[in-house]
Design a protein around this motif. Sequence first.
Motif, short mmCIF file in Angstrom:
data_model
loop_
_atom_site.label_atom_id
_atom_site.label_comp_id
_atom_site.label_asym_id
_atom_site.label_seq_id
_atom_site.Cartn_x
_atom_site.Cartn_y
_atom_site.Cartn_z
N ASP A 105 11.39 52.17 16.87
CA ASP A 105 10.38 51.22 17.33
C ASP A 105 10.73 50.61 18.68
O ASP A 105 10.13 49.60 19.08
N VAL A 106 11.71 51.20 19.37
CA VAL A 106 12.05 50.77 20.73
C VAL A 106 11.98 52.00 21.63
O VAL A 106 12.99 52.70 21.84
N PRO A 107 10.81 52.32 22.15
CA PRO A 107 10.69 53.50 23.02
C PRO A 107 11.45 53.30 24.33
O PRO A 107 11.81 52.18 24.71
N ALA A 108 11.69 54.39 25.01
CA ALA A 108 12.49 54.34 26.24
C ALA A 108 11.84 53.50 27.32
O ALA A 108 12.54 52.91 28.17
N SER A 144 25.76 53.54 8.46
CA SER A 144 25.43 54.60 7.52
C SER A 144 25.70 55.94 8.18
O SER A 144 26.17 56.01 9.31
N SER A 145 25.37 56.99 7.47
CA SER A 145 25.60 58.32 8.02
C SER A 145 24.76 58.59 9.24
O SER A 145 25.07 59.45 10.06
N ALA A 146 23.63 57.81 9.39
CA ALA A 146 22.76 58.03 10.54
C ALA A 146 23.17 57.17 11.73
O ALA A 146 22.60 57.29 12.80
N SER A 147 24.13 56.25 11.56
CA SER A 147 24.54 55.39 12.65
C SER A 147 25.35 56.19 13.67
O SER A 147 26.18 57.03 13.30
N GLY A 197 16.43 51.61 9.74
CA GLY A 197 16.62 52.24 11.04
C GLY A 197 15.86 51.60 12.17
O GLY A 197 16.04 52.00 13.33
N THR A 198 15.03 50.61 11.88
CA THR A 198 14.23 49.97 12.93
C THR A 198 14.98 48.78 13.52
O THR A 198 15.96 48.28 12.95
N PHE A 199 14.47 48.30 14.67
CA PHE A 199 15.05 47.14 15.33
C PHE A 199 14.17 45.90 15.19
O PHE A 199 14.67 44.78 15.20
N LYS A 200 12.87 46.09 15.08
CA LYS A 200 11.91 45.00 15.00
C LYS A 200 12.06 44.05 16.19
O LYS A 200 12.44 42.87 16.05
N THR A 204 12.13 36.11 20.48
CA THR A 204 12.16 37.32 19.66
C THR A 204 13.52 38.00 19.79
O THR A 204 14.36 37.63 20.62
N ARG A 205 13.71 39.02 18.99
CA ARG A 205 14.96 39.78 19.06
C ARG A 205 15.10 40.48 20.42
O ARG A 205 16.22 40.61 20.95
#
Length: 343
Positions: free
Chosen positions: A162-165, A148-151, A188-191, A323-324
């Motif tokens: 949802d994936v902090p540094a 998408s435009s945000a990719s 936009g999340t990875f889960k 998990t992922r």
Amino acid sequence: MSNSLPPDQRPPRLRDDEPIALLVTFLAFGAIFWWALSQGRGTWDLASFVPGLSGSPAPTTSPSAFPTLAPTSPATVDRGTGTSNPAGVTSSPAPTPQPTVGLGTSEPQVVPTAAPTVIPTVAPTAAPTNPSGVTPASPSPVPPAPPSSASPAPGKAIAFPDVPANYWAAPFIGALSARGIIGGFPDGTFKPNQPVTRAQFAVQLQKAFTKPDRQPPKQFTDIPPGSRWATAVDKAVKANFMSGYPEGDFRPEQDVSRAEAVTSMAQGLKLQQPADPEAILQGYRDRDQVPSWARGRIAAAIQAGIFSGDPDTQLLNPARPATRADIAALVYKGLEASGTAAK
């Protein structure tokens, strides 16, 4: 001198019964005369016989004073009161319009003098359109969400909210997303904690590794040709990463366990099994939960550094669904072990 008439010129005297006879005769003629006058006339008006006598004419009665019987009409229902009229008797010759009550009743409403009621036709509501073309989030995160435009541009890691540094798998997730091997969801999340199915794991292997065919193709009963998973599963099987069950099925929607995922990676990379797998598994408290068919492969993965269990707890959790985040770390380390992680 007297004025009286002589006896021979005096009128004869009436007998006592003669006045009565005259009265009866007069009354009889009067009754006959009255009857003759009343024939052919609705009422008797004295003004028509006596000139100069004025006054308002007597009101006439309606010729339909009595109700008329409809001999063959069926029983009707008064819609104003709801009472039944089985004989079809009307009290007036002119029909009285009744209001239409209850649209949609099975019996039509007859209104003789009123204009027909026009009910507007309401067009069915059209299904809502989706002008943006964005599809709702699917429970199956693989293949990755469409760009998408945000990719970010290719070569740049996706910053998932949802994936902090400081997340333990953040380096692996960032590296694989930059290479287009993994992606996120439309929101936009990875889960990272969501389980991965066997079919989704096959897709990850297909994207990450290019291996020559080492096994013949196999047709599974639950993956018909042309299905969404057919190509990825076929490549994972021919590259010897995965295989089916003895019953002839693949079970694509079943969650892949940590033991299955690690064994598949060690098998596909052709990792050498250690001479004493038990010595390597000795350091883990739940080593007895590792199935016999996976002990040698898991020991090989630990020895090659592509799997270490949970160092903080010294647990392998072999039966827990991968998990992922688990799969991202395993795939990245597998690429690293095969010398293609930095490419």
